[in-house]
Scaffold this motif. Structure first.
Motif, PDB file in Angstrom:
ATOM      1  N   PRO A 144       0.737  -1.305   0.231  1.00 18.83           N
ATOM      2  CA  PRO A 144       0.040   0.131  -0.069  1.00 18.83           C
ATOM      3  C   PRO A 144       0.868   1.345   0.162  1.00 18.83           C
ATOM      4  CG  PRO A 144      -0.747  -1.582   1.657  1.00 18.83           C
ATOM      5  CD  PRO A 144       0.565  -2.060   1.143  1.00 18.83           C
ATOM      6  N   THR A 145       0.405   2.183  -0.881  1.00 24.22           N
ATOM      7  CA  THR A 145       1.328   3.624  -1.155  1.00 24.22           C
ATOM      8  C   THR A 145       0.480   4.765  -1.316  1.00 24.22           C
ATOM      9  OG1 THR A 145       2.865   1.958  -2.354  1.00 24.22           O
ATOM     10  CG2 THR A 145       3.154   4.416  -2.406  1.00 24.22           C
ATOM     11  N   THR A 146       0.982   5.566  -0.451  1.00 20.44           N
ATOM     12  CA  THR A 146       0.225   6.777  -0.338  1.00 20.44           C
ATOM     13  C   THR A 146       0.997   7.761  -1.319  1.00 20.44           C
ATOM     14  OG1 THR A 146       1.495   7.853   1.381  1.00 20.44           O
ATOM     15  CG2 THR A 146      -0.222   6.578   1.915  1.00 20.44           C
ATOM     16  N   LEU A 157       8.789   0.688  -4.391  1.00 15.45           N
ATOM     17  CA  LEU A 157       7.793   0.886  -5.632  1.00 15.45           C
ATOM     18  C   LEU A 157       7.976  -0.065  -6.724  1.00 15.45           C
ATOM     19  CD1 LEU A 157       8.207   4.807  -5.986  1.00 15.45           C
ATOM     20  CD2 LEU A 157       6.102   3.289  -4.931  1.00 15.45           C
ATOM     21  N   PRO A 158       7.236  -0.443  -7.610  1.00 15.85           N
ATOM     22  CA  PRO A 158       7.530  -1.163  -8.514  1.00 15.85           C
ATOM     23  C   PRO A 158       8.362  -0.729  -9.708  1.00 15.85           C
ATOM     24  CG  PRO A 158       4.923  -0.814  -8.440  1.00 15.85           C
ATOM     25  CD  PRO A 158       5.796  -0.010  -7.430  1.00 15.85           C
ATOM     26  N   PRO A 159       9.447  -1.645 -10.260  1.00 13.40           N
ATOM     27  CA  PRO A 159      10.450  -0.972 -10.906  1.00 13.40           C
ATOM     28  C   PRO A 159       9.851  -0.554 -12.129  1.00 13.40           C
ATOM     29  CG  PRO A 159      10.435  -3.457 -10.959  1.00 13.40           C
ATOM     30  CD  PRO A 159       9.342  -3.033  -9.839  1.00 13.40           C
ATOM     31  N   HIS A 429      -4.927  15.768  -7.124  1.00 17.56           N
ATOM     32  CA  HIS A 429      -5.594  15.204  -5.930  1.00 17.56           C
ATOM     33  C   HIS A 429      -4.766  13.956  -5.557  1.00 17.56           C
ATOM     34  CE1 HIS A 429      -6.431  11.880  -8.766  1.00 17.56           C
ATOM     35  NE2 HIS A 429      -6.621  12.379  -9.643  1.00 17.56           N
ATOM     36  N   ASP A 430      -5.177  13.350  -4.291  1.00 14.81           N
ATOM     37  CA  ASP A 430      -4.211  12.455  -3.568  1.00 14.81           C
ATOM     38  C   ASP A 430      -3.866  11.232  -4.232  1.00 14.81           C
ATOM     39  OD1 ASP A 430      -6.675  11.130  -3.258  1.00 14.81           O
ATOM     40  OD2 ASP A 430      -6.909  11.518  -1.041  1.00 14.81           O
ATOM     41  N   LEU A 439      -2.173   6.979  -8.973  1.00 18.38           N
ATOM     42  CA  LEU A 439      -1.493   6.026  -8.250  1.00 18.38           C
ATOM     43  C   LEU A 439      -2.648   5.130  -7.764  1.00 18.38           C
ATOM     44  CD1 LEU A 439       0.532   5.193  -6.037  1.00 18.38           C
ATOM     45  CD2 LEU A 439      -0.527   6.814  -4.532  1.00 18.38           C
ATOM     46  N   PRO A 440      -2.362   3.652  -8.001  1.00 15.84           N
ATOM     47  CA  PRO A 440      -3.338   2.603  -7.868  1.00 15.84           C
ATOM     48  C   PRO A 440      -4.018   2.599  -6.474  1.00 15.84           C
ATOM     49  CG  PRO A 440      -1.620   1.790  -9.216  1.00 15.84           C
ATOM     50  CD  PRO A 440      -1.144   3.277  -8.734  1.00 15.84           C
TER      51      PRO A 440
END
Length: 481
Positions: A144-146, A157-159, A429-430, A439-440
């Motif tokens: 999970p990533t903000t 993070l994904p490469p 937005h966020d 951002l997924p």
């Protein structure tokens, strides 16, 4: 040979099989899947299920595929997607000629309304019938990533984000370009004992796909007419019909050399598999898998053959021949390219999405009357793509993004609904990592794990297939019954 003590069960089985082959000089080099799957066979399913991956190569623009149409969202959509040149990518509103198609998800998202691209009327019909779900904002994530964590690079993070080849591979395998196995193939590794003929577990109708590559199984590639034959083993060779049989004897005869012996064994299995598949598909075709009707190109109004629908016809024929193939669990891959719409997006995507909608509606109808039975509950199709695209326009197209909206179709899908909060329309937005690129909110692992659970994998097996799933508290998005 040393093995890490914390190796996964899949790696343990793979290593054990290699040791077994090395220790038996007379054994063929091909893996004996029956012995590896003996334990799994004790609980082999008696029903049939299939998963179909429809990959939209190039990176589909989600912003013109599924849209929020409430007044606030639509005003921002028009502001950002209408450009001053003739190449504006904004679509007409609901109610206008050629306007977007309203859909009403069962789960209400306060104050928001939604629509599909104008070319997707055929898919809207299946959505309204309750057999299609929209999964909002899916993409590769390791944890999970903000947005703050993304900007600070404070989590893994994904490469190689935004790279076509790497993101196609991440979607299909959880690893960048060069991956040796995909999550479809890894599911096949665990379920292959369900099938009396293992070779028909993972089948591609669109060439080689890392999605179907397993640790122990190999994907079986077919064309729209069926198995790809070895040239000149039937018919005539150099003008002589008598030459085919001697050629077959030469390439398939047993040999003393271990490598030659194994090559001949592979060829014999290939010839036998081709015959088995041809028989199964012929029987299915005889039971009624009609050719897909032509679709209407929305840009020209002309009828044309839809190559995606033809691929899905092949999948339907193989599913129809499942009894002859001894199959209980199968995984398929089909592909449609052309989604890298940096230019001329409004025209090109209209045609591409018309073909997607037409192909899916055709496949839904074929599963609805497969050999006289409604077979939709046994077959689930899902879409995937390299990435989504930027929400802002570059003039008459969009650039590479990250998260994207996707469709899941089938009788076992909790359809006519949308899963996940639909992102804010626009930029800043966020969930905006730049130019409206998303951002997924859901990882590909969560998306795939939901399908895998329906397919019959246990929680332990799912963790073996999806390397990052345990980083997420929510492991099942909930779109499957």
């Amino acid at each position: 040979m040393t093995t890490k003590p914390n190796a996964s069960r899949r790696e343990f089985l793979r290593t054990a099989s290699i040791l077994s082959m090395v220790g038996s000089a007379g054994a063929p080099f091909a893996l004996n899947l029956a012995t590896i799957g003996a334990a799994a066979a004790q609980t082999a399913p008696t029903d049939y299920k299939a998963i179909v991956c429809l990959f939209m190569a190039g990176g589909n623009d989600h912003g013109n595929t599924v849209m929020a149409t409430d007044s606030t969202s639509w005003s921002e959509y028009i502001r950002l997607r209408t450009t001053t040149d003739a190449g504006s990518i904004a679509l007409p509103a609901v109610g206008n000629t050629g306007g977007v198609l309203p859909i009403t998800p069962l789960t209400v998202q306060s104050g928001r309304t939604f629509a599909l691209h104008p070319s997707m009327q055929a898919l809207k019909t299946v959505f309204d019938a309750g057999r299609v779900a929209v999964v909002a904002n899916v993409g590769p994530l390791i944890m999970p990533t903000t947005l703050a964590q993304y900007k600070a690079n404070s989590v893994k993070l994904p490469p190689k984000l935004f790279s076509h080849n790497d993101q196609q591979s991440l979607w299909q395998s959880s690893m960048p370009e060069g991956a040796k196995s995909g999550w479809g193939g890894r599911m096949g590794d665990l379920l292959v004992a369900s099938n009396s003929t293992p070779i028909f577990t993972a089948i591609s109708v669109s060439g080689n796909a890392v999605f179907l590559a397993g640790q122990t199984i190999n994907q079986y590639q077919v064309s729209n007419s069926g198995a790809v034959p070895i040239n000149s083993l039937s018919g005539s060779l150099y003008g002589s019909s008598a030459a085919a049989n001697p050629l077959q004897a030469i390439v398939s005869a047993d040999r003393g050399n271990l490598f030659e012996k194994e090559q001949a064994a592979v060829i014999r299995r290939s010839i036998a598999a081709q015959g088995t598949l041809a028989t199964g598909m012929l029987a299915a075709g005889g039971s009624g898998i009609p050719n897909p009707a032509q679709y209407i190109n929305p840009n020209t109004g002309n009828l044309a053959t839809n190559s995606l629908a033809v691929q899905l016809q092949t999948v339907a024929r193989i599913i129809g021949g499942r009894s002859a193939l001894g199959a209980k669990r199968q995984i398929f891959f089909v592909n449609i390219g052309g989604f890298d719409t940096h230019d001329n997006q409004r025209t090109n995507q209209a045609d591409l999405l018309a073909r997607v909608a037409h192909g899916l509606a055709y496949f839904d109808s074929m599963m609805g009357s497969l050999q006289g039975t409604d077979f939709r509950n046994q077959v689930t199709l899902f879409t995937a793509s390299d990435f989504g695209r930027t929400f802002t326009s570059n003039g008459d197209g969009t650039d590479h993004g990250w998260g994207s909206h996707h469709f899941v179709m089938g009788g076992a899908v909790k359809g006519q609904d949308m899963y996940g909060l639909f992102p804010v329309t626009g930029v800043k937005h966020d969930q905006d990592v730049g130019s409206g690129s998303l951002l997924p909110q859901f990882s590909v692992d969560q998306y795939g794990a939901t399908l895998a659970s329906w397919f019959g994998l246990s929680a332990t097996q799912i963790a073996d297939v999806f390397p990052s799933i345990n980083n997420f508290t929510q492991k099942n998005i909930g779109f499957m019954m």
